[in-house]
Design a protein around this motif. Structure first.
Motif, mmCIF file in Angstrom:
data_model
loop_
_atom_site.group_PDB
_atom_site.id
_atom_site.type_symbol
_atom_site.label_atom_id
_atom_site.label_comp_id
_atom_site.label_asym_id
_atom_site.label_seq_id
_atom_site.Cartn_x
_atom_site.Cartn_y
_atom_site.Cartn_z
ATOM 1 N N ALA A 97 0.827 -1.207 0.000
ATOM 2 C CA ALA A 97 0.000 0.000 0.000
ATOM 3 C C ALA A 97 0.860 1.254 0.000
ATOM 4 N N ALA B 272 -4.101 1.244 -3.575
ATOM 5 C CA ALA B 272 -3.363 1.482 -2.331
ATOM 6 C C ALA B 272 -4.311 1.565 -1.148
ATOM 7 N N LEU C 213 2.477 1.757 -3.444
ATOM 8 C CA LEU C 213 1.470 2.208 -4.408
ATOM 9 C C LEU C 213 1.095 3.661 -4.162
ATOM 10 N N LEU C 214 1.043 4.058 -2.897
ATOM 11 C CA LEU C 214 0.750 5.457 -2.573
ATOM 12 C C LEU C 214 1.801 6.375 -3.180
ATOM 13 N N VAL D 230 -3.138 7.599 2.289
ATOM 14 C CA VAL D 230 -3.669 7.223 0.975
ATOM 15 C C VAL D 230 -4.928 8.033 0.662
#
Length: 270
Positions: free
Chosen positions: A170, A189, A173-174, A217
């Motif tokens: 996560a 994310a 991806l953020l 996020v």
């Protein structure tokens, strides 16, 4: 983010190694113990000692021994910790190099391969944070995905190590979604951050971190044009701040973000 501060499972790979460990002579075990002590105290002498023991472990264990790859992975982690402390570029270069070697030298069936992949991914994430090199964050994301592919669900659901990798994915991806303003990446994310928070007990020491991770996020989604997530982002940061103990190093950053969220509320008229 999970830092893999636990002891290497490879340190008692055979009875001889286990016996040596009990006498604190097994170099990988010594390195692990010194690294854990450094994590508690921040004493740079302990970090230097951990590096020396891990370097010895690489020499002691043959290439086809799982402890050889574990020692390389330990050097990846230790040089990343040294980078975080000193911000000396050679440490980050060495962290990535040792991480790649650990993954490459991990023998077939090595159950610690996900750990080595995660250590390399975390070093690459540091490279991205320092240089904004897109290839580094893409590789980190792929490595974290690979970790999850190698860590199947247990009969009771997601184990703690798997939850850590979900959280790590996560966070990577953020980073990518925030720089590209890609809502699909940010939404993925958010899904992983929610899953990591859901599977983290309220009394777990990582619970406030994962509240803030989800808040980050959601704030990324706000900044990419979706102000409807602002209220939940604020709630995540506020809950995280309440849970962090007094004097925790994360508190000033959370407080600063909450102040920024208040400004965003005024901008959006909410």
């Amino acid at each position: 983010m999970a830092r893999w501060f636990g002891r290497s499972k490879s340190r008692s790979h055979d009875p001889v190694g286990a016996a040596a460990e009990s006498e604190h002579l097994e170099p990988l075990g010594v390195s692990d113990d010194l690294r854990l002590a450094y994590g508690r105290t921040g004493d740079p002498k302990l970090l230097r000692g951990a590096l020396q023991a891990a370097e010895l472990a690489v020499q002691v264990y043959p290439v086809n021994d799982v402890r050889h790859a574990a020692a390389l992975s330990s050097l990846c982690v230790l040089h990343r910790l040294s980078w975080e402390r000193e911000r000396a570029a050679p440490d980050l270069i060495k962290a990535v190099d040792y991480g790649r070697r650990a993954v490459d030298k991990s023998p077939p069936g090595d159950t610690e391969l996900p750990r080595h992949m995660s250590s390399l991914a975390t070093a690459l994430q540091e490279v991205y944070d320092s240089t904004q090199d897109e290839e580094s964050i893409d590789e980190a994301i792929n490595l974290y995905r690979g970790c999850l592919d190698l860590m199947p669900l247990s009969s009771s659901g997601q184990g703690e190590e798997r939850v850590s990798q979900v959280s790590n994915l996560a966070n990577s991806l953020l980073r990518k979604g925030r720089s590209s303003r890609d809502n699909d990446i940010l939404n993925e994310a958010a899904a992983h951050a929610r899953a990591a928070l859901r599977d983290t007990p309220d009394d777990h020491p990582m619970h406030p971190v994962r509240l803030v991770n989800l808040g980050g996020v959601l704030l990324g989604l706000v900044q990419s044009g979706h102000p409807e997530h602002l209220g939940e982002a604020e709630d995540m940061y506020a809950r995280g701040l309440r849970e962090f103990p007094a004097g925790h190093p994360a508190r000033p950053g959370v407080e600063q973000t909450l102040a920024m969220i208040k400004d965003l509320h005024r901008q959006f008229g909410t």
